[in-house]
Design a protein around this motif. Structure first.
Motif, short mmCIF file in Angstrom:
data_model
loop_
_atom_site.label_atom_id
_atom_site.label_comp_id
_atom_site.label_asym_id
_atom_site.label_seq_id
_atom_site.Cartn_x
_atom_site.Cartn_y
_atom_site.Cartn_z
N TYR A 1 0.81 -1.22 0.00
CA TYR A 1 -0.03 0.16 -0.26
C TYR A 1 0.75 1.23 -0.06
CZ TYR A 1 -3.50 3.30 1.98
OH TYR A 1 -4.11 4.61 2.09
N MET A 2 0.61 2.17 -0.89
CA MET A 2 1.70 3.20 -1.20
C MET A 2 0.97 4.33 -0.15
SD MET A 2 3.58 2.11 -3.38
CE MET A 2 4.68 3.50 -3.21
N SER A 3 1.74 4.69 0.73
CA SER A 3 1.12 6.01 1.90
C SER A 3 2.32 6.57 2.72
CB SER A 3 0.25 5.26 2.66
OG SER A 3 0.80 5.10 4.16
N GLY B 1 -4.06 4.35 -3.27
CA GLY B 1 -5.31 5.08 -2.49
C GLY B 1 -5.51 6.31 -3.12
N SER C 1 6.42 4.40 1.27
CA SER C 1 6.39 5.82 0.97
C SER C 1 7.51 6.18 -0.01
CB SER C 1 6.48 6.51 2.16
OG SER C 1 6.51 8.00 1.93
N ILE C 2 7.34 7.05 -0.98
CA ILE C 2 8.26 7.41 -1.72
C ILE C 2 8.80 8.76 -1.16
CG2 ILE C 2 7.48 6.58 -3.93
CD1 ILE C 2 6.33 9.35 -4.71
N GLY C 3 8.48 9.10 -0.26
CA GLY C 3 8.95 10.42 0.74
C GLY C 3 7.92 11.03 1.68
N TYR D 1 5.82 13.25 2.14
CA TYR D 1 4.97 14.42 1.53
C TYR D 1 3.75 13.73 1.14
CZ TYR D 1 7.65 12.70 -2.26
OH TYR D 1 8.61 11.80 -3.10
N VAL D 2 2.81 14.51 0.92
CA VAL D 2 1.49 13.78 0.55
C VAL D 2 1.19 14.33 -0.88
CG1 VAL D 2 -1.07 14.26 0.99
CG2 VAL D 2 0.39 14.11 2.88
N ILE D 3 0.77 13.57 -1.52
CA ILE D 3 0.24 13.83 -3.00
C ILE D 3 -1.29 13.25 -3.16
CG2 ILE D 3 2.46 13.88 -4.14
CD1 ILE D 3 2.27 10.98 -5.00
N GLY E 1 -2.74 11.28 -4.96
CA GLY E 1 -3.20 9.83 -4.86
C GLY E 1 -1.94 8.92 -4.90
#
Ligand SMILES: CN(C)c1cccc(CNc2ccc(C(N)=O)cn2)c1
Length: 246
Positions: free
Chosen positions: A86-88, A113, A132-134, A136-138, A140
């Motif tokens: 899950y990417m979050s 998501g 997580s890729i970092g 910060y929030v994007i 989706g």
């Protein structure tokens, strides 16, 4: 590697399936990507996949049931043993070492998501790992999933020809990259460093290693604390530091 992506926006993934290294990996059959849209598994007229959060608060939360059914379909496609990722922003921070780990897997199900996230009961029952890729929030998880997939695609054996091989990636060595040059030899009065024109491959290799060490020291010194330097690397870095301090 067989990938199944759970996403409300399957069309977005043409960005990695139709271009570049990841696209070629798919053409070569070294990577397969199939998108499953949770909306397919709704039964109401509005095809509802999200709803308001219990306890109030801004935004919407993705409902568990359509995702559960989508993941079940994904398992049928890529196999029951595939891990669900899950990417979050709450996930393990992705880095080159993490990509190497992920690239070893025969299959994976990736949940992208939207909104404020996913009903925790779905995460608890179906998700094996959060990435997580970092910090910060994007808007989706799709772009995060594509970043991860692009990064792991180039590490799958046979995807990059030896000419581009990923083993020599400076980040694979825990260092930043050295400078690169191509024609013309002089551009706007700036010449290419002599050593690169010398044909002396030992000197060129040493220069590139010194530049990678030096730039890491200048820009990301913390990467050097996690890395033991060989005697030669210590020497090259000292030389760089002395020259930098002149
Ligand atoms: C808590 N929250 C807003 C949220 C929770 C889950 C997913 C999403 C979708 N957006 C994402 C996804 C991943 C990343 C990342 N850093 O990998 C950044 N943003 C947002």
């Amino acid at each position: 590697m067989k990938l199944s992506i759970i996403t409300l926006f399957p069309e977005m993934f043409s960005a990695i399936s139709d271009y570049g290294v990841s696209g070629r990996a798919m053409q070569k059959g070294l990577l397969s990507l199939d998108c499953i849209n949770p909306r397919t598994f709704t039964e109401d007229r509005h095809q509802t996949v999200d709803d308001r959060p219990y306890g109030g608060g801004p935004g919407m939360v993705m409902m568990a049931e359509p995702l559960d059914k989508a993941i079940a379909e994904a398992r049928r496609q890529v196999g029951e043993e595939a891990k669900v990722v899950y990417m979050s922003p709450q996930g393990r921070q992705l880095d080159q070492a993490g990509l190497l780990e992920l690239a070893q897997r025969p299959a994976m199900i990736v949940l992208a998501g939207r909104y404020e996230g996913v009903d925790e009961r779905l995460i608890a029952s179906q998700v094996d790992e959060e990435w997580s890729i970092g910090d910060y929030v994007i808007s989706g998880g799709e772009l995060a999933a594509m970043v991860m997939i692009d990064g792991l695609a180039r590490l799958i054996p046979g995807v990059l020809g030896h000419a581009q091989s990923a083993e020599q990636d400076s980040f694979a060595e825990g260092l930043l990259d050295c400078p690169h040059y191509t024609r013309p030899e002089v551009y706007q009065g700036q010449a290419v460093p002599e050593v690169l024109l010398s044909g002396n491959h030992g000197a060129i290799e040493r220069w590139r290693k010194q530049q990678a060490l030096g730039r890491t020291w200048l820009r990301r010194p913390e990467l050097l604390t996690d890395r033991t330097l060989s005697q030669e690397e210590k020497q090259l870095l000292d030389e760089f530091v002395q020259a930098h301090k002149q």
